[in-house]
Design a protein around this motif. Structure first.
Motif, short mmCIF file in Angstrom:
data_model
loop_
_atom_site.label_atom_id
_atom_site.label_comp_id
_atom_site.label_asym_id
_atom_site.label_seq_id
_atom_site.Cartn_x
_atom_site.Cartn_y
_atom_site.Cartn_z
N UNK A 112 29.41 19.03 -15.89
CA UNK A 112 29.84 19.18 -17.35
C UNK A 112 29.16 18.40 -18.32
N UNK A 113 28.49 17.21 -17.98
CA UNK A 113 27.53 16.70 -18.83
C UNK A 113 26.31 17.16 -19.03
N UNK A 114 25.95 18.12 -18.12
CA UNK A 114 24.55 18.80 -17.97
C UNK A 114 24.56 20.00 -19.03
N UNK A 115 25.81 20.50 -19.28
CA UNK A 115 26.05 21.72 -20.05
C UNK A 115 26.20 20.96 -21.73
N UNK A 116 26.82 19.78 -21.71
CA UNK A 116 26.60 19.46 -23.08
C UNK A 116 25.44 18.75 -23.70
N UNK A 117 24.67 18.51 -22.67
CA UNK A 117 23.27 17.89 -22.87
C UNK A 117 22.22 19.13 -23.16
N UNK A 118 22.58 20.33 -22.45
CA UNK A 118 21.86 21.33 -23.09
C UNK A 118 22.20 21.82 -24.15
N UNK A 119 23.43 21.85 -24.58
CA UNK A 119 23.88 22.50 -25.87
C UNK A 119 23.30 21.34 -26.82
N UNK A 120 23.26 20.17 -26.69
CA UNK A 120 22.95 19.13 -27.83
C UNK A 120 21.23 19.35 -27.89
N UNK A 121 20.69 19.78 -26.95
CA UNK A 121 18.86 19.87 -26.75
C UNK A 121 18.79 21.18 -27.76
N UNK A 122 19.52 22.27 -27.55
CA UNK A 122 19.35 23.46 -28.15
C UNK A 122 19.51 23.49 -29.74
N UNK A 123 20.43 22.38 -29.89
CA UNK A 123 20.66 22.11 -31.46
C UNK A 123 19.72 21.39 -32.15
N UNK A 124 18.84 20.79 -31.33
CA UNK A 124 17.95 19.76 -31.89
C UNK A 124 18.50 18.24 -31.82
N UNK A 125 19.38 18.15 -31.31
CA UNK A 125 20.05 16.76 -31.46
C UNK A 125 19.76 15.99 -30.12
N UNK A 126 18.45 15.41 -30.08
CA UNK A 126 17.99 14.85 -29.06
C UNK A 126 18.42 13.44 -28.60
N UNK A 127 18.95 12.78 -29.67
CA UNK A 127 19.55 11.48 -29.43
C UNK A 127 20.95 11.71 -28.33
N UNK A 128 21.63 12.65 -28.87
CA UNK A 128 22.91 13.05 -27.98
C UNK A 128 22.47 13.50 -26.95
N UNK A 129 21.56 14.30 -26.62
CA UNK A 129 21.04 14.93 -25.43
C UNK A 129 20.53 13.79 -24.51
N UNK A 130 20.10 12.50 -24.91
CA UNK A 130 19.65 11.66 -24.23
C UNK A 130 20.79 10.83 -23.98
N UNK A 131 21.73 10.67 -24.60
CA UNK A 131 23.06 9.87 -24.43
C UNK A 131 23.97 10.68 -23.16
N UNK A 132 23.92 11.87 -23.38
CA UNK A 132 24.46 12.83 -21.98
C UNK A 132 24.01 12.49 -20.84
#
Length: 53
Positions: free
Chosen positions: A1-21
């Motif tokens: 589940x966290x991988x999908x959330x991280x992938x989605x955050x990265x695609x939006x350009x939210x790298x801080x949230x991607x790193x957190x996930x």
């Protein structure tokens, strides 16, 4: 589940949230190689110093 959330955050350009996930995913399953690689990639996207090296 966290991988999908991280992938989605990265695609939006939210790298801080991607790193957190990804940090959470590695914390929950530290032996998973894919999580480790994705976490390293999230650090490289977020911090300029990692992108240069």
């Amino acid at each position: 589940m966290l991988m999908y959330l991280a992938w989605s955050a990265a695609r939006r350009g939210d790298y801080k949230l991607h790193e957190t996930y990804m940090r959470s995913a590695v914390r929950l399953n530290p032996d998973e190689k894919q999580y480790q690689d994705e976490y390293l990639e999230s650090l490289q996207n977020q911090y300029v110093l990692y992108r240069i090296c």
